[in-house]
Design an enzyme around this catalytic site. Structure first.
Site, PDB file in Angstrom:
ATOM      1  N   PHE A  31       0.862  -1.187   0.000  1.00  0.00           N
ATOM      2  CA  PHE A  31       0.000   0.000   0.000  1.00  0.00           C
ATOM      3  C   PHE A  31       0.894   1.231   0.000  1.00  0.00           C
ATOM      4  O   PHE A  31       1.756   1.381   0.851  1.00  0.00           O
ATOM      5  CB  PHE A  31      -0.925   0.034   1.232  1.00  0.00           C
ATOM      6  CG  PHE A  31      -1.879   1.188   1.178  1.00  0.00           C
ATOM      7  CD1 PHE A  31      -3.087   1.078   0.491  1.00  0.00           C
ATOM      8  CD2 PHE A  31      -1.572   2.407   1.773  1.00  0.00           C
ATOM      9  CE1 PHE A  31      -3.966   2.159   0.402  1.00  0.00           C
ATOM     10  CE2 PHE A  31      -2.434   3.488   1.684  1.00  0.00           C
ATOM     11  CZ  PHE A  31      -3.633   3.360   1.004  1.00  0.00           C
ATOM     12  N   ASP A  36       9.362   2.228   1.364  1.00  0.00           N
ATOM     13  CA  ASP A  36       8.227   2.988   1.901  1.00  0.00           C
ATOM     14  C   ASP A  36       8.146   2.697   3.392  1.00  0.00           C
ATOM     15  O   ASP A  36       7.673   1.642   3.814  1.00  0.00           O
ATOM     16  CB  ASP A  36       6.948   2.547   1.168  1.00  0.00           C
ATOM     17  CG  ASP A  36       5.694   3.245   1.705  1.00  0.00           C
ATOM     18  OD1 ASP A  36       5.767   3.847   2.796  1.00  0.00           O
ATOM     19  OD2 ASP A  36       4.648   3.168   1.034  1.00  0.00           O
ATOM     20  N   LYS A  58       3.152   9.718   8.483  1.00  0.00           N
ATOM     21  CA  LYS A  58       2.510   9.251   9.709  1.00  0.00           C
ATOM     22  C   LYS A  58       3.188   9.772  10.993  1.00  0.00           C
ATOM     23  O   LYS A  58       2.946  10.886  11.407  1.00  0.00           O
ATOM     24  CB  LYS A  58       2.416   7.726   9.713  1.00  0.00           C
ATOM     25  CG  LYS A  58       1.362   7.193   8.725  1.00  0.00           C
ATOM     26  CD  LYS A  58       1.112   5.724   8.940  1.00  0.00           C
ATOM     27  CE  LYS A  58       0.091   5.156   7.962  1.00  0.00           C
ATOM     28  NZ  LYS A  58      -1.289   5.449   8.299  1.00  0.00           N
TER      29      LYS A  58
HETATM   30  C1  LIG Z   1       3.083   2.131   3.851  1.00  0.00           C
HETATM   31  C2  LIG Z   1       2.197   3.287   3.512  1.00  0.00           C
HETATM   32  N1  LIG Z   1       2.526   4.088   2.494  1.00  0.00           N
HETATM   33  C3  LIG Z   1       1.777   5.147   2.156  1.00  0.00           C
HETATM   34  C4  LIG Z   1       0.614   5.441   2.841  1.00  0.00           C
HETATM   35  C5  LIG Z   1      -0.215   6.613   2.441  1.00  0.00           C
HETATM   36  O1  LIG Z   1      -0.056   7.620   3.404  1.00  0.00           O
HETATM   37  P1  LIG Z   1      -1.103   8.830   3.489  1.00  0.00           P
HETATM   38  O2  LIG Z   1      -2.412   8.250   3.898  1.00  0.00           O
HETATM   39  O3  LIG Z   1      -0.497   9.748   4.510  1.00  0.00           O
HETATM   40  O4  LIG Z   1      -1.151   9.443   2.122  1.00  0.00           O
HETATM   41  C6  LIG Z   1       0.229   4.623   3.907  1.00  0.00           C
HETATM   42  C7  LIG Z   1      -1.019   4.888   4.628  1.00  0.00           C
HETATM   43  O5  LIG Z   1      -1.550   4.061   5.322  1.00  0.00           O
HETATM   44  C8  LIG Z   1       1.037   3.522   4.251  1.00  0.00           C
HETATM   45  O6  LIG Z   1       0.711   2.702   5.260  1.00  0.00           O
END
Ligand SMILES: Cc1ncc(COP(=O)(O)O)c(C=O)c1O
Length: 399
Positions: free
Chosen positions: A140, A225, A254
């Site tokens: 994700f 990520d 986050k």
């Molecule tokens: C691993 C990862 N990358 C990217 C995101 C996307 O982040 P945002 O919701 O701040 O755009 C998330 C959100 O849960 C995530 O868990």
């Protein structure tokens, strides 16, 4: 307090806000440390942590002080000018990681968007026809069109086609599938060292080492990520440090601001050099309130003994979950996780366990249909873990 204030807010939400979230029937109004209160005055122990975000707990005094001081000084002037808080934050991020350059934005999705654009631009500048991105099942990465395209999950993508072209999917943990996906047009491999939304699945060290070797051999960038698994979740400040595998690019969001919106993309000076003036940007990126808050978060995580504490309580939580799983027979299919990011794969629906725990005053979240996810603040106490475990056990029994 009357018991209908939460219900009134829940109802007004439906009448005024786009219904794109599956919200729990709870209106929260206040938080302190590991606790939040609803509009009717009921207190909850928060093991959801705003989806792995409030890493220091709610309204942490050091972050509040930084935010307050900055609120009385300067909020926003844009990136047309130089300002100190983002520089202080970037210097700290670089001092604590492999990185030499940082790009600031406002969310995890934006941090990944920047990383993907950087990968394409860097390869093009180097004279290569490399534009493909290798991603993994259950990953994700965000909801912008590029990051959604990189999120190989039809449930999120349906109806938003045509997606951004050039995404190749491989299987998480399977290096043969990576060999099949990497080709002469690959610009980068994008991976979560610990998949969060996909069910709390830590990569193996061999898998990440294998990705590093393959990226080196084929001149493509390795992007980690760490939006969810970074900032101390694994017990190390960054997940790559837990694994001992250094990426070329890393994204954060986050927990970076402990709930104040901020994202960051970290990389080396030579790769970051591809983003020359005019190539990418964000009005709010490096916002002064957010940057000042994140400086306080990073200082607290690196100076305050928080990471060492988190590893101690993570072990206590892991042991507690193992004994809970033993007590529950075949109800629990698998326990996974690192540090204070834990997943309980259940036989049945995770959502029902989340509801049952909430009814007993414990907030947890799901990660997919059958995984209950725990992401408490790293400041969670031993007593709070002892309080949460029996609630979870009852919830797993009842739901
Ligand atoms: C691993 C990862 N990358 C990217 C995101 C996307 O982040 P945002 O919701 O701040 O755009 C998330 C959100 O849960 C995530 O868990």
């Amino acid at each position: 307090m009357p018991q209908d204030r939460s219900a009134a807010i829940v109802e007004r939400t439906a009448d005024s806000i786009v219904a794109n979230y599956g919200r729990q029937p709870l209106a929260l109004v206040r938080g302190e440390g590991l606790h939040v209160w609803d509009a009717d005055g009921n207190r909850y122990l928060d093991f959801a942590g705003g989806i792995a975000t409030t890493v220091l707990g709610h309204c942490h005094p050091r972050v509040v002080a930084a935010l307050e001081a900055q609120a009385h000084t300067l909020w926003h002037v844009s990136n047309l000018y130089h300002t100190a808080p983002p520089v202080e934050l970037a210097e700290r991020l670089c001092a604590h990681s492999f990185a030499e350059r940082v790009f600031f934005c406002n969310s995890g999705g934006e941090a990944n968007e920047a990383a993907l654009k950087l990968a394409r631009r860097y390869q093009r500048d180097a004279g290569w026809d490399r534009f493909e991105i290798v991603v993994f099942d259950r990953g994700f990465h965000g909801r912008s069109l590029f990051t959604l395209s990189a999120t190989a999950n039809p449930a999120y993508q349906r109806g938003f086609e045509p997606l951004v072209p050039g995404i190749r999917e491989a299987r998480f943990g399977d290096l043969d599938s990576v060999d099949a996906a990497i080709g002469p047009h690959t610009a980068a491999v994008l991976v979560e060292p610990v998949q969060g939304e996909g069910g709390v699945r830590p990569a193996s060290r061999e898998f990440l080492e294998g990705l590093r070797e393959r990226c080196d051999a084929s001149d493509c960038l390795l992007i980690f990520d760490e939006v969810q698994c970074g900032m101390g979740r694994t017990g190390e400040l960054f997940a790559y440090q837990h694994y001992g595998v250094v990426p070329d690019v890393m994204t954060l969001a986050k927990a970076l601001g402990n709930g104040i919106p901020i994202g960051a993309m970290l990389t080396t000076a030579s790769i970051g050099g591809a983003l020359v003036p005019g190539t990418h940007g964000s009005t709010f990126g490096g916002n002064l309130l957010a940057a000042a808050s994140a400086v306080a978060v990073l200082d607290e995580l690196t100076e305050g003994g928080v990471l060492a504490h988190s590893l101690r309580v993570a072990e206590q939580l892991e042991n507690g979950l193992e004994s809970l799983a033993r007590n529950l027979g075949d109800r629990v299919a698998e326990l996974r996780g690192l540090g204070l990011l834990r997943g309980i794969q259940v036989r049945g629906e995770a959502g029902k366990v989340v509801d049952a725990a909430r009814e007993e005053g414990l907030l947890v979240i799901s990660a997919g249909a059958d995984v209950v996810r725990l992401a408490p603040a790293l400041t969670v106490s031993e007593e709070q873990i002892e309080e949460a475990l029996p609630i979870l056990e009852r919830a797993l029994q009842r739901a």
